[in-house]
Motif scaffolding. Structure first.
Motif, short mmCIF file in Angstrom:
data_model
loop_
_atom_site.label_atom_id
_atom_site.label_comp_id
_atom_site.label_asym_id
_atom_site.label_seq_id
_atom_site.Cartn_x
_atom_site.Cartn_y
_atom_site.Cartn_z
N UNK A 68 -1.83 6.38 2.85
CA UNK A 68 -1.54 6.97 1.54
C UNK A 68 -0.99 6.00 0.52
N UNK A 69 -0.83 4.77 0.92
CA UNK A 69 -0.30 3.78 -0.03
C UNK A 69 -1.43 3.24 -0.91
N UNK A 70 -1.16 3.19 -2.18
CA UNK A 70 -2.16 2.64 -3.10
C UNK A 70 -1.66 1.37 -3.75
N UNK A 71 -0.34 1.18 -3.65
CA UNK A 71 0.28 0.10 -4.40
C UNK A 71 1.39 -0.53 -3.57
N UNK A 72 1.61 -1.81 -3.80
CA UNK A 72 2.75 -2.47 -3.18
C UNK A 72 3.35 -3.43 -4.18
N UNK A 73 4.64 -3.64 -4.03
CA UNK A 73 5.26 -4.70 -4.81
C UNK A 73 5.45 -5.85 -3.83
N UNK A 74 4.57 -6.81 -3.92
CA UNK A 74 4.52 -7.86 -2.90
C UNK A 74 5.20 -9.13 -3.38
N UNK A 75 5.81 -9.79 -2.40
CA UNK A 75 6.58 -11.00 -2.70
C UNK A 75 6.27 -12.09 -1.68
N UNK A 76 6.36 -13.33 -2.10
CA UNK A 76 6.49 -14.40 -1.11
C UNK A 76 7.87 -14.22 -0.48
N UNK A 77 8.01 -14.48 0.80
CA UNK A 77 9.28 -14.14 1.44
C UNK A 77 9.91 -15.28 2.22
N UNK A 78 9.50 -16.50 1.95
CA UNK A 78 10.06 -17.61 2.72
C UNK A 78 11.10 -18.37 1.90
N UNK A 79 12.20 -18.67 2.53
CA UNK A 79 13.22 -19.47 1.87
C UNK A 79 14.29 -18.62 1.22
N UNK B 239 3.32 -6.40 -8.79
CA UNK B 239 2.88 -5.05 -8.42
C UNK B 239 1.38 -5.14 -8.23
N UNK B 240 0.93 -4.81 -7.05
CA UNK B 240 -0.51 -4.93 -6.79
C UNK B 240 -1.07 -3.61 -6.29
N UNK B 241 -2.29 -3.33 -6.69
CA UNK B 241 -3.01 -2.22 -6.10
C UNK B 241 -3.67 -2.71 -4.83
N UNK B 242 -3.74 -1.82 -3.86
CA UNK B 242 -4.14 -2.25 -2.52
C UNK B 242 -5.64 -2.24 -2.30
N UNK B 243 -6.39 -2.48 -3.33
CA UNK B 243 -7.83 -2.64 -3.17
C UNK B 243 -8.37 -3.38 -4.38
#
Lengths: 421, 447, 447
Positions: free
Chosen positions: B153-164, B172-176
């Motif tokens: 049911x997810x259409x969107x994520x707020x994605x981040x680089x996570x190292x360091x 904010x990205x749409x998942x397709x």
């Protein structure tokens, strides 16, 4: 009483020897019995010849006037690395831990350095004997009970082999406590596998030792001497107790089961969570060597006084225990470990016993040491008060009736630098 | 997998060509921004929501989906994620430019390993810093996790680089999307900060090696970036005769971050990071927040939004069963799911994030625990949709079912948090995706 | 920075509302004004009156301490409890590290120290660096947040370290370290400290030049703020206290001379185990020493440590205190008997012995106007013991901070059973959850 002393005094013309003396006018704390106010202790040839209110002085005997002072048995620290370790952070000064898991043949006694600076420092506060214990691997070797006096380790020896030391394996998952936070956390199943293997190895070692003994007894053809198994024979025959180090409840329980199964004489050493198993320990008549009472609790939710109340808990359950400091530098604080237990519910006389008579009995020399009784060796101290009180000064210390100077490195440096203009 | 891709390509817009309008008729519509519509129609056109309401005209060319018995939600948003970044591991932290210190470097007394990078000597070496890195530039539509996310049911994520420590800029990205560029809704939306340092007792690494060091570093970074901005401005005004300030990408990254994300699980950590944020004068978002039930008032006072991890704390399966556990830890595990309700009650803005929960569907089960602990269903839906959009300043585009917003929709067979409820399909930018059959992760199979 | 102010205000107001407290019939050991059988009146968190006869105001809470002893709260001049960072050990000058950033107000050691009568503690990080970082003074207000622990108005400190610890990282003795860290010798430690001060002076000058230019109306670019150098400048300007971890006489002397050369004052030597050898020089500089009662032989530089150190230095005029150096509260629960050891070793009297853990550390930390003795006007930080606090058998009964009771042995003991019950309930709930978890996440077979 008086007549007997008189007879004795006449019969023994050894008064001039340096290990004979009469301490008089003191409150004598025998530990085994009631305190004797205005009492005397006669020491002849290093042994206690008479204790009482009126003891006549044999001719020529050295008289120690201890009016207003107190006489106690010398204190016994049941856990140290005395003579085996000098400076904590300097590996070269430590002879405590050998490489390898099974080293029952190792003997602490032969590595004790009689010139260790720790010895006179501890002695100055009335510690007259200590158990010096190895600590490496699983079967670490044999602990020795020694006097804090002697030119050589041979002269220090009371029991060269007082116990076999066994560090009971436990499941080490790491993590949790601050000190080990940086260590890798081992998943429980893996830690359990490692533990199971260690325990199986330990059982296997005992089993092999047992077979070795049988082969030796049967004088089987092709029998070959094995130094490690040879050292196990007194253990298997119940002649030598095994001091099993087990800290946490689960380890203690498993150690108790192990000892029962292997039919060995067990001394439980350095338990931290023994309170929960007190009745079980009592039921098996296992004596206990407690680590320092002056310690922080083991777990976050433990009461702040958990370490202080443990001796009282064991005492209420009828468990016999003695105390060890397990740190050479703090051996002199042995009586304050007893004191803290007393402050938190242990009867005063039980506290005193834990550093005198109980220790002697647990280490198998209760007939010779640990109390002020006729016939025992005169390991004594003269104090100006209760030795459990920090403020009390130790005035004189005697080992086998011979007065031991209280001089030590600390006193020397103090005196030297007091004089600095 | 192959099937899914084939299916996708049927509906994906060819460049320039828009799919026909779509209408979901007679469905229950949870708009989030407004009241729940019991029987309404949602019209989607050109990737946007064209209309929503009980009396809405359906365009004649529309592809009509009968919504009787279905519920339409705004597409769910994972408010802190690395979905879409397949190699979530960012490049190794290397010392970057921007050295301004005059500290003499002490000569090492032994020959160091030539292959090892020299340990950082302080904030000026910008260790563990990729603040300039943008998730928007790292996103790939080929991330295998996207399908599972959509299926839940997810259409969107707020994605981040996570190292360091300064990990980089979120998007904010749409998942397709056919191309990565199509996925990005907004960027940059925030700087992801983490405090990875250990206890710091004699470790061998460079700066920082402790929590104190990390805080000092963040503080100095903030000062340096500000100083960098000022000196750059001055230089640009009067370049002649002035020395050119060195380019510092770490400062660039920091300066372009509209907000910072700070980790805090326990109440005292929340308190700690809120004090830091106030000092930095940067808008801050707190993430983790499992002990937020104790810190709701504190958060309200600070006005900081919260991202609540749905990965509720539980005893590790690998833990020693006899290991004594503290009351504090037991309480945290027991009460963590009551955090959302407490935050809602205090009026703190919060959104949910899936936080390493392996199967996105399990995230919804985790929300149910929060509902059991007092969170209203409405607030739960909001925390999965509009709240996240508001926190990142994209509520004008996504997060609710309103005309004009991006057509990110979730259509289910019923109430979102019922175990038996099924995801029928999602729309992302108006494109329909049907869920793939749920497969258990490999680890589960092996057990 | 605003929070502590608000909080302290709130605290003060709460205290204002509280009724006055009278502790009656106690043996009062004031430390500075003798001992007597009598009472102490507390109002608004302060000691109002102390004497043989004290008027009981109407509505006062009365605490009968018949047969018991009342003394000022113990001040632990050197401890590591309540902190989540031990060292920022990556670099030799880590003065940007701040202990306040790592304070954990929920560290159980705070409560345990309190149970030992400690009401104030100077919390420092470890001693891995020649110049380590900033230190701070806290009250053991268990249950308050980090800001609520702060000793309002206490001057902050900067910690230095000499000898084995700071040079260890350079010796190759730390196997995890890839590059040895300068310094590796006591010579190098002096060099590192001198260089840092030279750098700080240049920095200070740069700011002065800038400020002069601005004053004169000249356009100027300010220097970059450097959080590493600022605390050192504060030391030079007398705004920050200095606490120097040192063991051997030679390094103590080195530091005295270096400080004199560079123009700053040393407030206290931490540990100073060989302080007795250079007492004269320490007195001439005006530094204090906070030491241990009887620790020795744990490392080479402790080889000449003697239990007479405190008494000997005191007799020679040094301002001496005893501290716990605790990581987990251990010694802090019994600093009273540590003080008693100075009577045994060196013959201090009762008042002198008690001063080592009360007024002397207060003077060293320059908080003696507020705490350290029982005098009207001072904070009502008090401890009730059942026996004379210098007895081995004494037990803390009650502890007050700002007139508020923070520890009560009876309450502690009677609360234990209930705590266990709570824990049991939580453990059961956890088991329940784990069971449910297994039910709702059943092991699946691969399809």
């Amino acid at each position: 009483m008086r007549t007997l002393a008189w007879v004795l005094a006449c019969a023994l013309p050894l008064a001039a020897a340096d290990n004979s003396l009469l301490i008089r006018g003191a409150t004598v704390h025998t530990v085994s019995g009631a305190d004797i106010a205005g009492g005397s202790v006669l020491v002849v040839d290093g042994k206690i010849a008479e204790v009482g209110v009126k003891v006549a002085a044999p001719k020529g005997v050295r008289i120690v006037d201890a009016k207003g002072l107190h006489v106690y048995p010398g204190l016994i620290d049941s856990g140290t690395q005395m003579g085996l370790a000098e400076v904590g952070s300097v590996r070269e000064t430590s002879d405590v831990s050998e490489i390898g898991d099974f080293n029952p043949q190792l003997r602490a006694i032969i590595a004790i350095n009689p010139a260790s600076e720790h010895i006179p420092v501890a002695r100055a506060n009335g510690i007259t004997s200590v158990v010096s214990t190895p600590a490496g691997g699983v079967l670490s070797g044999q602990a020795a009970l020694v006097h804090l006096d002697g030119w050589t380790w041979e002269e220090m020896e009371i029991r060269r082999s007082a116990a076999m030391v066994l560090h009971f394996p436990f499941i080490e998952t790491g993590g949790g406590r601050r000190s080990s936070e940086s260590r890798r956390n081992v998943p429980f199943p893996e830690a359990k596998r490692i533990y199971d293997k260690k325990l199986a190895d330990l059982r296997g070692f005992f089993e092999s030792a047992r077979r070795y003994r049988q082969a030796k007894l049967a004088a089987l053809a092709g029998f070959r001497t094995d130094v490690k198994f040879e050292a196990m024979i007194p253990v298997l025959e119940g002649k030598l107790p095994v001091a099993i180090v087990a800290e946490r409840e689960r380890t203690i329980r498993e150690a108790l089961q192990f000892a029962e199964k292997e039919k060995i004489r067990m001394i439980l050493a350095e338990p931290r969570e023994a309170g929960k198993l007190a009745s079980e320990i009592k039921a098996r008549n296992v004596p206990v060597i407690l680590g320092p009472t002056l310690a922080a609790p083991l777990n976050e939710d433990d009461p702040y006084d958990a370490a202080y109340t443990l001796p009282a808990e064991l005492d209420r359950a009828g468990v016999k225990f003695a105390l060890g400091t397990f740190a050479n530098a703090f051996s002199r604080n042995l009586p304050y470990n007893a004191a803290q237990a007393v402050a938190y519910g242990l009867p005063h006389e039980a506290g005193l016993k834990a550093i005198t008579l109980n220790a002697a009995e647990i280490w198998g020399v209760g007939d010779q040491y640990g109390s002020i009784d006729k016939g025992k060796w005169a390991d004594l101290m003269v104090t100006d008060g209760d030795p459990l009180e920090v403020r009390t000064q130790v005035k004189q210390v005697f080992i086998h009736g011979r007065e031991i100077g209280l001089d030590n490195k600390h006193l020397r440096l103090y005196q030297q630098h007091t004089k600095r203009p | 997998m192959k099937h899914a891709i084939l299916l996708l390509s049927l509906f994906l817009p060819a460049a320039g060509a828009d799919p026909p309008p779509l209408a979901i008729r007679n469905a229950r519509v949870v708009t989030v921004s407004g009241p729940i519509l019991k029987k309404a129609t949602v019209v989607v056109k050109d990737g946007l929501i064209a209309a929503v309401g009980e009396n809405v005209d359906v365009p004649e060319d529309a592809w009509v989906i009968e919504g009787q018995g279905l519920t339409v939600y705004p597409g769910l948003i994972d408010a802190l994620s690395n979905w879409g970044i397949p190699e979530a591991a960012a490049p190794a932290a290397a010392p970057a430019g921007g050295r301004t210190s005059t500290t003499p470097r002490p000569a090492p007394s032994a020959t160091p390993d030539p292959s090892a990078p020299p340990p950082a000597r302080g904030p000026e070496d910008r260790p563990s810093n990729t603040s300039w890195q943008r998730a928007a530039d790292l996103v790939k539509p080929t991330d295998r996790r996207l399908e599972a996310a959509r299926s839940a049911g997810f259409t969107t994520a707020v994605s981040f680089p996570m190292t360091g420590i300064f990990a980089g800029q979120g998007a904010v990205i749409n998942l397709a999307g056919e191309k990565a560029q199509q996925m990005v809704v907004a960027s940059p939306v925030g700087q992801y900060l983490a405090f990875p340092a250990g206890f710091g007792f004699g470790g061998g690494g460079g700066f920082p090696g402790s929590l104190m060091g990390v805080f000092a570093y963040i503080r100095q970074m903030n000062i340096d970036a500000d100083y960098y901005r000022q000196t750059r401005l001055e230089y640009e005004k009067r370049p002649a005769g002035a020395r050119r300030p060195e380019y510092d990408r770490a400062s660039e990254g920091w300066l372009e971050s509209p907000r910072i994300l700070l980790p805090a699980t326990r109440a005292m950590e929340i308190d700690r990071v809120l004090r830091l944020a106030a000092e930095l004068k940067k808008p801050a978002v707190v993430y983790g927040a499992h002990e937020g039930y104790k810190a709701a008032d504190l958060l309200k006072k600070a006005g900081a939004p919260v991202l609540v991890s749905l990965n509720w704390p539980e005893r590790s399966r690998d833990a020693d069963p006899d290991q004594p556990e503290s009351l504090r830890v037991l309480e945290l595990r027991d009460k963590a799911p009551s955090t959302p309700a407490a935050l809602a009650k205090a009026g703190v803005k919060f959104a949910f994030y899936t936080d390493k929960i392996e199967r996105p569907r399990d995230a919804l089960r985790a929300v149910r625990r929060a509902i059991d602990a007092g969170l209203s269903v409405d607030d739960a839906v909001r925390a999965l949709t509009l709240a996240a959009a508001e926190i990142y300043g994209v509520a004008g585009q996504i997060g609710s079912i309103e005309a004009g917003k991006i057509a990110n929709l979730l259509v289910t067979s019923g109430d979102l948090f019922q175990e038996k409820t099924q995801v029928k399909f999602v729309l992302i930018d108006g494109v329909k995706f049907e869920p793939a059959p749920e497969t258990p992760p490999a680890e589960e199979v092996a057990r | 920075m605003k929070t502590p102010l608000i909080l302290s205000l709130a605290l003060a107001m709460a205290a204002f509302a509280a009724p006055p407290v009278v502790i009656q019939n106690a043996r009062v050991l004031t430390v500075t004004k003798g001992a007597f059988q009598g009472s102490v009146l507390i109002r608004d968190g302060k000691i109002v009156e102390a004497g043989e006869k004290v008027m009981v105001p109407p509505g006062a809470t009365i605490i009968d301490a018949a047969g018991q002893y009342l003394m000022p709260g113990i001040i632990d001049a050197h401890t590591h409890i309540a902190s989540e960072s031990t060292n920022e050990s990556s670099i030799s000058v880590s003065s940007m590290a701040r202990i306040e950033d790592a304070i954990n107000p929920e560290d159980i050691s705070i409560y345990r120290a309190l149970a030992g009568g400690v009401t104030t503690a100077h919390v420092l990080h470890g001693s891995a660096n020649s110049i380590g970082g900033t230190t701070a003074v806290f009250k053991m207000r268990w249950s308050k947040d980090a800001a609520g622990l702060v000793f309002e108005g206490a001057r902050p400190g900067l910690k230095f370290a000499l000898g084995e610890n700071p040079k260890r990282s350079g010796s190759g003795a730390s196997p995890s370290r890839t590059t040895p860290r300068y310094p590796a010798t006591r010579m190098g430690i002096e060099d590192v400290i001198r260089q840092a001060f030279v750098e700080a002076k240049q920095y200070q000058q740069a700011w002065r030049d800038y400020q002069a230019k601005v004053k004169g109306g000249v356009q100027a670019t300010p220097p970059r703020s450097d959080l590493k150098l600022e605390p050192i400048v504060e030391v030079l300007e007398g705004k920050r206290m200095t606490h120097v971890h040192a063991y051997r006489a030679d390094e103590i002397l080195m530091m005295l001379r270096l400080a004199e050369e560079l123009g700053f004052k040393i407030h206290s030597f931490e540990h100073g185990l060989e302080g007795y050898k250079v007492a004269k020089e320490i007195v001439a500089h005006g530094a204090g020493v906070t030491t241990f009662s009887d620790w020795w032989a744990y490392k080479m530089e402790a080889i000449d440590a003697i239990p007479y150190n405190a008494a000997l230095m005191m007799r020679k005029g040094v301002l001496v205190s005893l501290n716990s150096d605790d990581l987990n509260a251990n010694l802090s629960t019994r600093l009273n008997t540590e003080a008693a050891k100075t009577m045994k070793y060196g013959g201090l009297n009762e008042t002198e012995a008690l001063a080592l853990i009360t007024i002397n550390p207060a003077r060293q930390l320059e908080i003696d106007k507020r705490v350290g003795s029982i005098e009207p006007g001072k904070d009502a930080d008090l401890v009730i013991y059942d026996k004379h606090p210098l007895s081995s058998f004494a037990r803390v009964q009650k502890v007050f901070i700002d007139g508020e009771m923070y520890f009560d042995r009876d309450r502690d003991v009677s609360g234990r059973a209930e705590r266990e019950l709570r824990k049991k309930a939580l453990t059961d709930r956890q088991k329940e959850r784990e069971k449910e978890q297994k039910k709702s996440f059943p092991t699946r077979r691969p399809s």
